[in-house]
Design a protein around this motif. Structure first.
Motif, PDB file in Angstrom:
ATOM      1  N   VAL A   4       0.836  -1.201   0.000  1.00 53.74           N
ATOM      2  CA  VAL A   4       0.000   0.000   0.000  1.00 53.74           C
ATOM      3  C   VAL A   4       0.874   1.256   0.000  1.00 53.74           C
ATOM      4  O   VAL A   4       0.608   2.219  -0.728  1.00 53.74           O
ATOM      5  CB  VAL A   4      -0.957   0.004   1.206  1.00 53.74           C
ATOM      6  CG1 VAL A   4      -1.670   1.350   1.333  1.00 53.74           C
ATOM      7  CG2 VAL A   4      -1.977  -1.121   1.078  1.00 53.74           C
ATOM      8  N   SER A   5       1.924   1.268   0.796  1.00 59.79           N
ATOM      9  CA  SER A   5       2.829   2.419   0.840  1.00 59.79           C
ATOM     10  C   SER A   5       3.478   2.663  -0.519  1.00 59.79           C
ATOM     11  O   SER A   5       3.566   3.809  -0.986  1.00 59.79           O
ATOM     12  CB  SER A   5       3.910   2.178   1.894  1.00 59.79           C
ATOM     13  OG  SER A   5       4.847   3.227   1.902  1.00 59.79           O
ATOM     14  N   GLN A   6       3.898   1.600  -1.173  1.00 58.34           N
ATOM     15  CA  GLN A   6       4.504   1.740  -2.506  1.00 58.34           C
ATOM     16  C   GLN A   6       3.484   2.260  -3.512  1.00 58.34           C
ATOM     17  O   GLN A   6       3.817   3.077  -4.384  1.00 58.34           O
ATOM     18  CB  GLN A   6       5.076   0.401  -2.950  1.00 58.34           C
ATOM     19  CG  GLN A   6       6.297  -0.038  -2.151  1.00 58.34           C
ATOM     20  CD  GLN A   6       6.762  -1.432  -2.502  1.00 58.34           C
ATOM     21  OE1 GLN A   6       6.140  -2.139  -3.304  1.00 58.34           O
ATOM     22  NE2 GLN A   6       7.861  -1.864  -1.906  1.00 58.34           N
ATOM     23  N   VAL A  37       1.106   6.504  -7.020  1.00 60.18           N
ATOM     24  CA  VAL A  37      -0.038   7.324  -7.421  1.00 60.18           C
ATOM     25  C   VAL A  37       0.280   8.806  -7.223  1.00 60.18           C
ATOM     26  O   VAL A  37      -0.115   9.650  -8.041  1.00 60.18           O
ATOM     27  CB  VAL A  37      -1.304   6.913  -6.653  1.00 60.18           C
ATOM     28  CG1 VAL A  37      -2.451   7.867  -6.946  1.00 60.18           C
ATOM     29  CG2 VAL A  37      -1.704   5.484  -7.037  1.00 60.18           C
ATOM     30  N   GLN A  38       0.997   9.136  -6.151  1.00 60.09           N
ATOM     31  CA  GLN A  38       1.359  10.538  -5.939  1.00 60.09           C
ATOM     32  C   GLN A  38       2.242  11.056  -7.069  1.00 60.09           C
ATOM     33  O   GLN A  38       2.082  12.195  -7.536  1.00 60.09           O
ATOM     34  CB  GLN A  38       2.076  10.709  -4.603  1.00 60.09           C
ATOM     35  CG  GLN A  38       2.330  12.167  -4.213  1.00 60.09           C
ATOM     36  CD  GLN A  38       1.036  12.943  -4.040  1.00 60.09           C
ATOM     37  OE1 GLN A  38       0.218  12.599  -3.194  1.00 60.09           O
ATOM     38  NE2 GLN A  38       0.825  13.981  -4.846  1.00 60.09           N
ATOM     39  N   ALA A  39       3.175  10.217  -7.530  1.00 59.79           N
ATOM     40  CA  ALA A  39       4.042  10.619  -8.642  1.00 59.79           C
ATOM     41  C   ALA A  39       3.227  10.859  -9.909  1.00 59.79           C
ATOM     42  O   ALA A  39       3.482  11.813 -10.659  1.00 59.79           O
ATOM     43  CB  ALA A  39       5.114   9.555  -8.883  1.00 59.79           C
ATOM     44  N   ILE A  40       2.237  10.006 -10.150  1.00 59.80           N
ATOM     45  CA  ILE A  40       1.364  10.204 -11.313  1.00 59.80           C
ATOM     46  C   ILE A  40       0.536  11.475 -11.145  1.00 59.80           C
ATOM     47  O   ILE A  40       0.400  12.272 -12.081  1.00 59.80           O
ATOM     48  CB  ILE A  40       0.460   8.968 -11.514  1.00 59.80           C
ATOM     49  CG1 ILE A  40       1.306   7.747 -11.904  1.00 59.80           C
ATOM     50  CG2 ILE A  40      -0.605   9.234 -12.578  1.00 59.80           C
ATOM     51  CD1 ILE A  40       0.532   6.443 -11.929  1.00 59.80           C
ATOM     52  N   HIS A  85      10.647   0.388  -8.525  1.00 58.22           N
ATOM     53  CA  HIS A  85      10.909  -0.038  -7.149  1.00 58.22           C
ATOM     54  C   HIS A  85       9.835  -1.019  -6.668  1.00 58.22           C
ATOM     55  O   HIS A  85      10.150  -2.034  -6.034  1.00 58.22           O
ATOM     56  CB  HIS A  85      10.939   1.190  -6.234  1.00 58.22           C
ATOM     57  CG  HIS A  85      11.092   0.861  -4.791  1.00 58.22           C
ATOM     58  ND1 HIS A  85      12.273   0.428  -4.230  1.00 58.22           N
ATOM     59  CD2 HIS A  85      10.179   0.870  -3.761  1.00 58.22           C
ATOM     60  CE1 HIS A  85      12.102   0.192  -2.947  1.00 58.22           C
ATOM     61  NE2 HIS A  85      10.849   0.439  -2.631  1.00 58.22           N
ATOM     62  N   HIS A  86       8.588  -0.718  -6.989  1.00 55.41           N
ATOM     63  CA  HIS A  86       7.469  -1.563  -6.568  1.00 55.41           C
ATOM     64  C   HIS A  86       7.584  -2.963  -7.163  1.00 55.41           C
ATOM     65  O   HIS A  86       7.426  -3.969  -6.453  1.00 55.41           O
ATOM     66  CB  HIS A  86       6.165  -0.893  -7.003  1.00 55.41           C
ATOM     67  CG  HIS A  86       4.943  -1.701  -6.759  1.00 55.41           C
ATOM     68  ND1 HIS A  86       4.627  -2.249  -5.533  1.00 55.41           N
ATOM     69  CD2 HIS A  86       3.929  -2.081  -7.597  1.00 55.41           C
ATOM     70  CE1 HIS A  86       3.487  -2.910  -5.614  1.00 55.41           C
ATOM     71  NE2 HIS A  86       3.047  -2.833  -6.854  1.00 55.41           N
ATOM     72  N   LEU A  87       7.872  -3.055  -8.452  1.00 50.40           N
ATOM     73  CA  LEU A  87       7.922  -4.357  -9.111  1.00 50.40           C
ATOM     74  C   LEU A  87       9.185  -5.146  -8.770  1.00 50.40           C
ATOM     75  O   LEU A  87       9.236  -6.355  -8.987  1.00 50.40           O
ATOM     76  CB  LEU A  87       7.786  -4.184 -10.625  1.00 50.40           C
ATOM     77  CG  LEU A  87       6.420  -3.671 -11.093  1.00 50.40           C
ATOM     78  CD1 LEU A  87       6.414  -3.469 -12.600  1.00 50.40           C
ATOM     79  CD2 LEU A  87       5.295  -4.608 -10.681  1.00 50.40           C
ATOM     80  N   ARG A  88      10.191  -4.473  -8.224  1.00 48.59           N
ATOM     81  CA  ARG A  88      11.399  -5.187  -7.792  1.00 48.59           C
ATOM     82  C   ARG A  88      11.282  -5.725  -6.373  1.00 48.59           C
ATOM     83  O   ARG A  88      12.204  -6.395  -5.889  1.00 48.59           O
ATOM     84  CB  ARG A  88      12.622  -4.278  -7.941  1.00 48.59           C
ATOM     85  CG  ARG A  88      12.964  -4.038  -9.410  1.00 48.59           C
ATOM     86  CD  ARG A  88      14.256  -3.293  -9.619  1.00 48.59           C
ATOM     87  NE  ARG A  88      14.536  -3.162 -11.055  1.00 48.59           N
ATOM     88  CZ  ARG A  88      15.622  -2.594 -11.564  1.00 48.59           C
ATOM     89  NH1 ARG A  88      16.552  -2.103 -10.755  1.00 48.59           N
ATOM     90  NH2 ARG A  88      15.783  -2.527 -12.871  1.00 48.59           N
ATOM     91  N   GLU A  89      10.169  -5.428  -5.713  1.00 47.85           N
ATOM     92  CA  GLU A  89       9.923  -5.989  -4.379  1.00 47.85           C
ATOM     93  C   GLU A  89       9.973  -7.507  -4.420  1.00 47.85           C
ATOM     94  O   GLU A  89      10.435  -8.163  -3.472  1.00 47.85           O
ATOM     95  CB  GLU A  89       8.566  -5.507  -3.861  1.00 47.85           C
ATOM     96  CG  GLU A  89       8.238  -5.968  -2.460  1.00 47.85           C
ATOM     97  CD  GLU A  89       9.104  -5.327  -1.394  1.00 47.85           C
ATOM     98  OE1 GLU A  89       9.383  -6.007  -0.389  1.00 47.85           O
ATOM     99  OE2 GLU A  89       9.516  -4.156  -1.580  1.00 47.85           O
ATOM    100  N   MET A  90       9.516  -8.087  -5.539  1.00 44.75           N
ATOM    101  CA  MET A  90       9.497  -9.547  -5.638  1.00 44.75           C
ATOM    102  C   MET A  90      10.894 -10.144  -5.619  1.00 44.75           C
ATOM    103  O   MET A  90      11.089 -11.289  -5.175  1.00 44.75           O
ATOM    104  CB  MET A  90       8.747  -9.995  -6.881  1.00 44.75           C
ATOM    105  CG  MET A  90       8.593 -11.506  -6.995  1.00 44.75           C
ATOM    106  SD  MET A  90       7.398 -12.043  -8.217  1.00 44.75           S
ATOM    107  CE  MET A  90       5.864 -11.685  -7.368  1.00 44.75           C
ATOM    108  N   LEU A  91      11.895  -9.398  -6.068  1.00 48.80           N
ATOM    109  CA  LEU A  91      13.260  -9.906  -6.034  1.00 48.80           C
ATOM    110  C   LEU A  91      13.715 -10.136  -4.602  1.00 48.80           C
ATOM    111  O   LEU A  91      14.531 -11.027  -4.324  1.00 48.80           O
ATOM    112  CB  LEU A  91      14.208  -8.922  -6.738  1.00 48.80           C
ATOM    113  CG  LEU A  91      13.994  -8.730  -8.240  1.00 48.80           C
ATOM    114  CD1 LEU A  91      14.942  -7.668  -8.767  1.00 48.80           C
ATOM    115  CD2 LEU A  91      14.189 -10.045  -8.987  1.00 48.80           C
TER     116      LEU A  91
END
Length: 244
Positions: free
Chosen positions: A198-200, A205-208, A222-228
């Motif tokens: 949720v934080s990510q 959304v704020q950047a958009i 950064h969000h999609l690299r959380e899975m790594l």
């Protein structure tokens, strides 16, 4: 095979019973519903990796003929979710770490570009549904059943693609992320807490909303690299589910 005692398909799977129909158009819809129901059961972990699945049992539980189940198995095999072994049966595929990592890599390449475009065209009206989805997801994050939380996660990413006028990009992502989704359902309780996601999403959304393409791109990456970070933990905690 997993060391736990074998269960029947009916014991490990909960699916809604689907009404059959003679209409050709309805049959197409029914076949898709059967496919989605079985796929969801695999992704959610109700059908256990390594276990056999019975075409007859699934058809009986869903209240359909064997044909749409057979067709679903073929599609699921193409997605790497089941393995059809001639003369032996159909088995739930274990999760391939390599396929998860490849899917994540491709998803990042597509969604980073989508996030950038969304920030370039963002308006206050277009961003409002994104904030609503983030807040809905925050409320769902405290529930023991994570299904709705992860459905809202998909809805948010889909809405960003829609904003960017790139829904085809989202359809491509949906086709390749099935193995990632299996990891997401395993990781949310042990490796990636809901409040982290949720934080990510709030940062993204704020950047958009700020119409900052560089920040939106960085936030999505950064969000999609959380899975790594979470994948090794999930594998350690669920070794029987993975084919390494």
């Amino acid at each position: 095979m997993p060391s736990r005692s074998r269960k029947t398909t009916a014991e490990v799977l909960e699916l809604e019973r689907l009404a059959d129909s003679a209409s050709d158009v309805r049959q197409v819809t029914m076949g898709h519903r059967v496919f989605l129901s079985i796929k969801r059961a695999i992704v959610h972990g109700r059908l256990v990796p390594g276990y056999p699945v019975s075409e007859v049992e699934l058809a009986g539980q869903l209240g359909v003929s064997r044909q749409p189940v057979r067709e679903a198995f073929i599609k699921l095999a193409d997605m790497g979710l089941v393995e059809i072994r001639p003369q032996r049966g159909t088995f739930i595929q274990r999760i391939s770490r390599r396929e998860v990592e490849n899917a994540r890599f491709l998803r990042e390449a597509i969604e980073v570009a989508i996030a950038r475009r969304a920030a370039e065209v963002a308006s206050a009206e277009a961003v409002r549904p994104l904030w609503d989805l983030v807040e809905d997801q925050a409320r769902c994050g405290v529930l023991p059943d994570h299904s709705q939380f992860l459905a809202l996660d998909d809805a948010l990413h889909h809405e960003i693609a829609r904003m960017a006028d790139c829904e085809r990009g989202w359809r491509l992502i949906e086709d390749l992320k099935a193995q990632m989704d299996r990891v997401r359902y395993l990781s949310i309780s042990s490796a990636t807490p809901a409040d982290t996601i949720v934080s990510q999403h709030r940062i993204l959304v704020q950047a958009i909303a700020d119409r900052s393409p560089d920040a939106a791109e960085a936030a999505m990456r950064h969000h999609l690299r959380e899975m790594l970070k979470s994948l090794p933990i999930v594998i350690e905690n669920n070794a029987d589910a993975f084919d390494l």
